[in-house]
Design a protein around this motif. Structure first.
Motif, PDB file in Angstrom:
ATOM      1  N   ALA A 231     -12.590  22.285  39.580  1.00 22.78           N
ATOM      2  CA  ALA A 231     -13.574  21.277  39.389  1.00 22.78           C
ATOM      3  C   ALA A 231     -13.361  19.914  40.145  1.00 22.78           C
ATOM      4  CB  ALA A 231     -13.782  21.220  37.793  1.00 22.78           C
ATOM      5  N   ASN A 232     -12.220  19.806  40.199  1.00 23.99           N
ATOM      6  CA  ASN A 232     -11.676  18.605  41.045  1.00 23.99           C
ATOM      7  C   ASN A 232     -10.932  19.016  42.471  1.00 23.99           C
ATOM      8  OD1 ASN A 232     -11.991  16.459  38.921  1.00 23.99           O
ATOM      9  ND2 ASN A 232     -11.053  18.044  37.796  1.00 23.99           N
ATOM     10  N   VAL A 233     -11.610  19.935  43.089  1.00 24.92           N
ATOM     11  CA  VAL A 233     -10.965  20.600  44.309  1.00 24.92           C
ATOM     12  C   VAL A 233     -11.023  19.448  45.558  1.00 24.92           C
ATOM     13  CG1 VAL A 233     -13.232  21.157  45.432  1.00 24.92           C
ATOM     14  CG2 VAL A 233     -11.233  22.659  45.874  1.00 24.92           C
ATOM     15  N   PRO A 238      -5.342  15.417  48.399  1.00 31.19           N
ATOM     16  CA  PRO A 238      -4.782  13.967  48.405  1.00 31.19           C
ATOM     17  C   PRO A 238      -3.513  14.210  47.347  1.00 31.19           C
ATOM     18  CG  PRO A 238      -6.939  14.042  48.399  1.00 31.19           C
ATOM     19  CD  PRO A 238      -6.843  15.527  48.414  1.00 31.19           C
ATOM     20  N   SER A 239      -3.797  15.032  46.370  1.00 29.95           N
ATOM     21  CA  SER A 239      -2.526  15.234  45.490  1.00 29.95           C
ATOM     22  C   SER A 239      -1.494  15.580  45.779  1.00 29.95           C
ATOM     23  CB  SER A 239      -3.231  16.039  44.165  1.00 29.95           C
ATOM     24  OG  SER A 239      -4.260  15.474  43.258  1.00 29.95           O
ATOM     25  N   PHE A 240      -1.544  16.703  46.801  1.00 28.09           N
ATOM     26  CA  PHE A 240      -0.349  17.172  47.263  1.00 28.09           C
ATOM     27  C   PHE A 240       0.214  16.037  48.420  1.00 28.09           C
ATOM     28  CE2 PHE A 240      -1.412  21.588  46.152  1.00 28.09           C
ATOM     29  CZ  PHE A 240      -0.409  21.906  45.798  1.00 28.09           C
ATOM     30  N   THR A 241      -0.677  15.404  49.133  1.00 26.24           N
ATOM     31  CA  THR A 241      -0.126  14.444  50.053  1.00 26.24           C
ATOM     32  C   THR A 241       0.680  13.351  49.378  1.00 26.24           C
ATOM     33  OG1 THR A 241      -2.137  14.926  51.434  1.00 26.24           O
ATOM     34  CG2 THR A 241      -1.003  12.843  51.731  1.00 26.24           C
ATOM     35  N   ALA A 242       0.104  12.987  48.076  1.00 26.85           N
ATOM     36  CA  ALA A 242       0.565  11.858  47.396  1.00 26.85           C
ATOM     37  C   ALA A 242       2.044  12.262  47.014  1.00 26.85           C
ATOM     38  CB  ALA A 242      -0.277  11.446  45.991  1.00 26.85           C
ATOM     39  N   VAL A 243       2.396  13.769  46.355  1.00 19.79           N
ATOM     40  CA  VAL A 243       3.368  14.118  45.867  1.00 19.79           C
ATOM     41  C   VAL A 243       4.574  14.020  47.011  1.00 19.79           C
ATOM     42  CG1 VAL A 243       4.751  16.144  44.937  1.00 19.79           C
ATOM     43  CG2 VAL A 243       2.516  15.627  44.267  1.00 19.79           C
ATOM     44  N   VAL A 244       4.232  14.556  48.276  1.00 25.44           N
ATOM     45  CA  VAL A 244       5.226  14.554  49.208  1.00 25.44           C
ATOM     46  C   VAL A 244       5.325  13.342  50.056  1.00 25.44           C
ATOM     47  CG1 VAL A 244       5.838  15.621  51.696  1.00 25.44           C
ATOM     48  CG2 VAL A 244       4.486  16.840  49.907  1.00 25.44           C
ATOM     49  N   LEU A 323      -2.883  15.312  38.182  1.00 26.95           N
ATOM     50  CA  LEU A 323      -3.090  14.395  39.392  1.00 26.95           C
ATOM     51  C   LEU A 323      -4.415  14.604  40.008  1.00 26.95           C
ATOM     52  CD1 LEU A 323       0.344  14.996  41.623  1.00 26.95           C
ATOM     53  CD2 LEU A 323      -0.407  13.081  40.228  1.00 26.95           C
ATOM     54  N   SER A 324      -5.221  15.685  40.179  1.00 29.66           N
ATOM     55  CA  SER A 324      -6.623  15.849  40.768  1.00 29.66           C
ATOM     56  C   SER A 324      -7.464  15.280  39.749  1.00 29.66           C
ATOM     57  CB  SER A 324      -6.489  17.450  41.027  1.00 29.66           C
ATOM     58  OG  SER A 324      -6.891  18.226  39.813  1.00 29.66           O
ATOM     59  N   SER A 325      -7.265  15.416  38.508  1.00 30.67           N
ATOM     60  CA  SER A 325      -8.122  14.679  37.262  1.00 30.67           C
ATOM     61  C   SER A 325      -8.202  13.237  37.407  1.00 30.67           C
ATOM     62  CB  SER A 325      -7.817  15.361  36.004  1.00 30.67           C
ATOM     63  OG  SER A 325      -6.696  14.943  35.575  1.00 30.67           O
ATOM     64  N   GLY A 326      -7.083  12.693  37.640  1.00 25.66           N
ATOM     65  CA  GLY A 326      -6.732  11.272  37.687  1.00 25.66           C
ATOM     66  C   GLY A 326      -6.527  10.537  36.610  1.00 25.66           C
ATOM     67  N   VAL A 327      -6.295  11.371  35.309  1.00 27.11           N
ATOM     68  CA  VAL A 327      -6.028  10.988  34.173  1.00 27.11           C
ATOM     69  C   VAL A 327      -4.709  10.196  33.964  1.00 27.11           C
ATOM     70  CG1 VAL A 327      -7.563  12.458  32.936  1.00 27.11           C
ATOM     71  CG2 VAL A 327      -5.099  13.057  33.274  1.00 27.11           C
ATOM     72  N   TRP A 328      -3.798  10.449  34.877  1.00 26.28           N
ATOM     73  CA  TRP A 328      -2.372   9.993  34.913  1.00 26.28           C
ATOM     74  C   TRP A 328      -2.404   8.280  35.233  1.00 26.28           C
ATOM     75  CZ3 TRP A 328       0.005   7.825  39.023  1.00 26.28           C
ATOM     76  CH2 TRP A 328      -0.711   7.820  40.267  1.00 26.28           C
ATOM     77  N   ILE A 444      -5.863  15.484  27.760  1.00 28.16           N
ATOM     78  CA  ILE A 444      -6.989  14.721  28.366  1.00 28.16           C
ATOM     79  C   ILE A 444      -7.548  15.531  29.686  1.00 28.16           C
ATOM     80  CG2 ILE A 444      -7.846  12.608  29.071  1.00 28.16           C
ATOM     81  CD1 ILE A 444      -5.996  11.212  26.945  1.00 28.16           C
ATOM     82  N   ALA A 445      -6.214  15.739  30.414  1.00 30.18           N
ATOM     83  CA  ALA A 445      -6.709  16.332  31.757  1.00 30.18           C
ATOM     84  C   ALA A 445      -7.340  17.555  31.681  1.00 30.18           C
ATOM     85  CB  ALA A 445      -5.440  16.385  32.514  1.00 30.18           C
ATOM     86  N   PHE A 446      -7.153  18.243  30.803  1.00 32.69           N
ATOM     87  CA  PHE A 446      -7.713  19.496  30.607  1.00 32.69           C
ATOM     88  C   PHE A 446      -9.170  19.543  30.179  1.00 32.69           C
ATOM     89  CE2 PHE A 446      -3.987  21.945  31.584  1.00 32.69           C
ATOM     90  CZ  PHE A 446      -4.090  23.147  31.418  1.00 32.69           C
ATOM     91  N   THR A 447      -9.813  18.470  29.805  1.00 35.63           N
ATOM     92  CA  THR A 447     -10.985  17.965  29.455  1.00 35.63           C
ATOM     93  C   THR A 447     -11.787  17.754  30.789  1.00 35.63           C
ATOM     94  OG1 THR A 447     -10.948  15.849  29.032  1.00 35.63           O
ATOM     95  CG2 THR A 447     -10.437  17.402  27.010  1.00 35.63           C
ATOM     96  N   ARG A 448     -11.336  17.628  31.890  1.00 32.16           N
ATOM     97  CA  ARG A 448     -12.066  17.106  33.159  1.00 32.16           C
ATOM     98  C   ARG A 448     -12.504  18.289  33.951  1.00 32.16           C
ATOM     99  NH1 ARG A 448     -10.916  11.701  33.701  1.00 32.16           N
ATOM    100  NH2 ARG A 448     -10.717  10.713  31.538  1.00 32.16           N
ATOM    101  N   GLY A 449     -12.238  19.471  33.542  1.00 31.13           N
ATOM    102  CA  GLY A 449     -12.800  20.689  34.219  1.00 31.13           C
ATOM    103  C   GLY A 449     -14.141  21.353  33.883  1.00 31.13           C
TER     104      GLY A 449
END
Length: 552
Positions: A231-233, A238-244, A323-328, A444-449
């Motif tokens: 849902a946040n494909v 960007p999430s993987f990029t931020a991690v590395v 990370l992809s949902s942005g809730v963090w 909370i993150a699981f509600t963003r799908g």
């Protein structure tokens, strides 16, 4: 409780939170990875063949199959570390923390291979006819270090509460209360009864239970997680990029997240990685000791799959959801835990970059930061503070829309005394908007799908299954340690206390439980790492002998 929490934080500062600990943990894994020529890669395919029963022999000594030993050990690791622990790591260190969890898992595959092989080699048959193994047996029977074996066994009993019991119960109760509204004490009581019914049956019942539950719970959880990720494909790359990218710079401030230094993200990522997969902790060897086989190295190869499944797959999925949902980096309405709250001197606004830089320095212990804890009085009218000169931080973020209540209903009016950043009044409830962590963040993150609000039920059900199975596995680790220390008769009293602790933790302070788990993990890990390094030569000979015979 505040005094106990403060003591645990200080103790953790010398142990798992100290700068040297991640280097010791990763250093041992790196040493064996090179010394044994990357066994997590060389033996990966063979490990799957062993666990599927290709080489099983019914006549081999042991209590259960390779697969059931693996699922029992996995049930001990796949728990709140995968749901709450990942969220806690990202909450503390940002995306960078996930990278260091990966590194811990990759090197941990080798560490677990070594500890399981050596422990399986020196397992014994107890008075009741069951197998007992674990690091305490190689320490005693091979190293002739009875004192180290006793120290490890005692640490295992403590850690069975700090790792497998208290945080699991707390995570379940927190998630179910947030989702279904059930009181934590009721949740703890019901699950405590179920826990007692399972663990009284010993390893046979435990292994049968986990063999059924672990695959089911993994499928349920992954379906819910993928519904959020897809849902946040657009945020996956960007999430993987931020991690590395953040792994070598630290995570910058974003939204309500005030940033984390490289050192802080590294330390928390490694620490949470260990809590998730337990590589080096010495717990998994106790479960694998029950496997039917005459080849210790083959069971060691089965065990290297655990960090891969647990951390590299499941924790990565959880991390991507968050990370992809942005809730963090978003602030959410919540009731503040007392341990998460801190009043600081001065007024700060996280929309002001200068203030963010100061708060970053304070939260990451940067030398020269000017912020200090607030001591003084606050005037509150109808639940709202009307005086100034302070800022309330909750969960490492600037709290907003703060309300002060007496109990859970009556708005507070009067003067509130603050000492060293903490309110003096005991029955005060403080709520508002701030960052959240642990199971609440994942929920909370699981509600963003695609499942919307229904996603929270997947987390609650998944967390309940994950954490409950972890508590079951750790009860077995603890009773094997008690068997070593005091004999089989000590197991039943231990189980009674274990169940009571499980019930109590359901309604105890979240942050206090995590602080206890952080300390318990390290006091178990250090003796085990010391022991396997002493036996590095024997480990290499054992593996080389097995592999040469297997190829023939």
């Amino acid at each position: 409780m505040e005094g106990l929490y403060s003591f645990l934080v200080i103790l953790d500062g010398f142990l798992g939170g100290a700068g040297w600990f991640p280097y010791v943990l990763l250093g041992v894994g790196l040493f064996f990875t090179i010394y044994l020529k990357f066994p997590q890669i060389r033996f990966f395919k063979h490990a799957w063949q062993v666990v599927t029963g290709k080489f099983d022999k019914e006549s081999d000594p042991g209590d259960t199959t390779h697969f059931r030993a693996l699922t029992t050990a996995l049930s001990g690791t796949v728990g709140t570390g995968n749901i709450s622990g990942v969220a806690f790591a990202i909450f503390l260190g940002g995306p960078a923390a996930l990278f260091w969890m990966w590194v811990t898992a990759f090197l941990g595959m080798t560490t677990k291979f070594v500890e399981v092989t050596l422990s399986h080699k020196y397992r014994v048959k107890t008075e009741d006819g069951t197998m007992a193994g674990g690091p305490m047996y190689y320490m005693d029977r091979r190293l002739n270090m009875k004192w180290l074996a006793v120290a490890f066994a005692i640490a295992t009993v403590v850690s069975s509460f700090g790792t497998g019991n208290l945080p699991q119960s707390n995570g379940i109760a927190q998630s179910i209360e947030a989702t279904f509204g059930f009181e934590p004490w009721a949740v703890g009581s019901v699950l405590g009864i179920l826990l007692a019914l399972v663990i009284l049956g010993g390893i046979q019942r435990i292994a049968a239970f986990t063999a059924r539950v672990v695959p089911v719970m993994a499928v349920i959880y992954l379906i819910g997680a993928l519904a959020v990720i897809f849902a946040n494909v657009e945020n996956i790359i960007p999430s993987f990029t931020a991690v590395v990218k953040d792994a070598f710079t630290g995570s910058a401030a974003a939204g309500g997240f005030l940033g984390a230094s490289l050192a802080y993200a590294f330390n928390r990522g490694v620490n949470r990685g260990l809590f998730s997969n337990e590589a080096g902790q010495g717990s998994a060897p106790i479960a694998h000791a029950a496997a039917k086989t005459k080849e210790p190295a083959s069971e060691g190869m089965v065990s290297l799959l655990e960090p891969f499944i647990d951390t590299i797959i499941i924790c990565t999925v959880t991390g991507l959801v968050i990370l992809s949902s942005g809730v963090w980096k978003e602030k959410h309405e919540n009731v503040f835990d007392r341990s998460d709250m801190l009043f600081v001197q001065g007024q700060y606004d996280d929309s002001d970059q200068a203030d963010v830089d100061k708060l970053y320095g304070y939260l990451n212990d940067v030398e020269g930061n000017e912020i200090t804890a607030y001591t003084g009085s606050i005037t509150v009218v109808n639940g709202t503070a009307v005086s100034d000169g302070f800022t309330l931080l909750n969960s490492r973020s600037v709290a907003e829309d703060v309300k002060y209540n007496i109990g859970s209903e009556d708005l507070f009016t009067g003067t509130l005394k603050i000492e060293e950043g903490k309110p003096v009044r005991d029955n005060l409830e403080v709520s508002g908007k701030s960052l959240v962590h642990s199971a609440a963040l994942t929920t909370i993150a699981f509600t963003r799908g695609y499942f919307g609000n229904f996603g929270q039920y997947i987390v609650s059900i998944g967390l309940m299954l994950f954490a409950f199975s972890t508590a079951i596995a750790w009860s077995y680790y603890g009773d094997r340690a008690m068997t070593y220390l005091l004999g089989p008769r000590s197991v039943m009293p231990y189980r009674v206390i274990y169940v009571a602790g499980f019930v109590w933790a359901a309604f105890s302070d979240t942050t206090l439980v995590w602080a206890l788990s952080a300390v318990a993990i390290v006091v178990m890990t250090l003796p085990n790492l010391f022991g396997i390094v002493l036996l590095c030569k024997e480990m290499k000979e054992t593996v080389d002998d097995y592999w040469s015979r297997h190829k023939k």
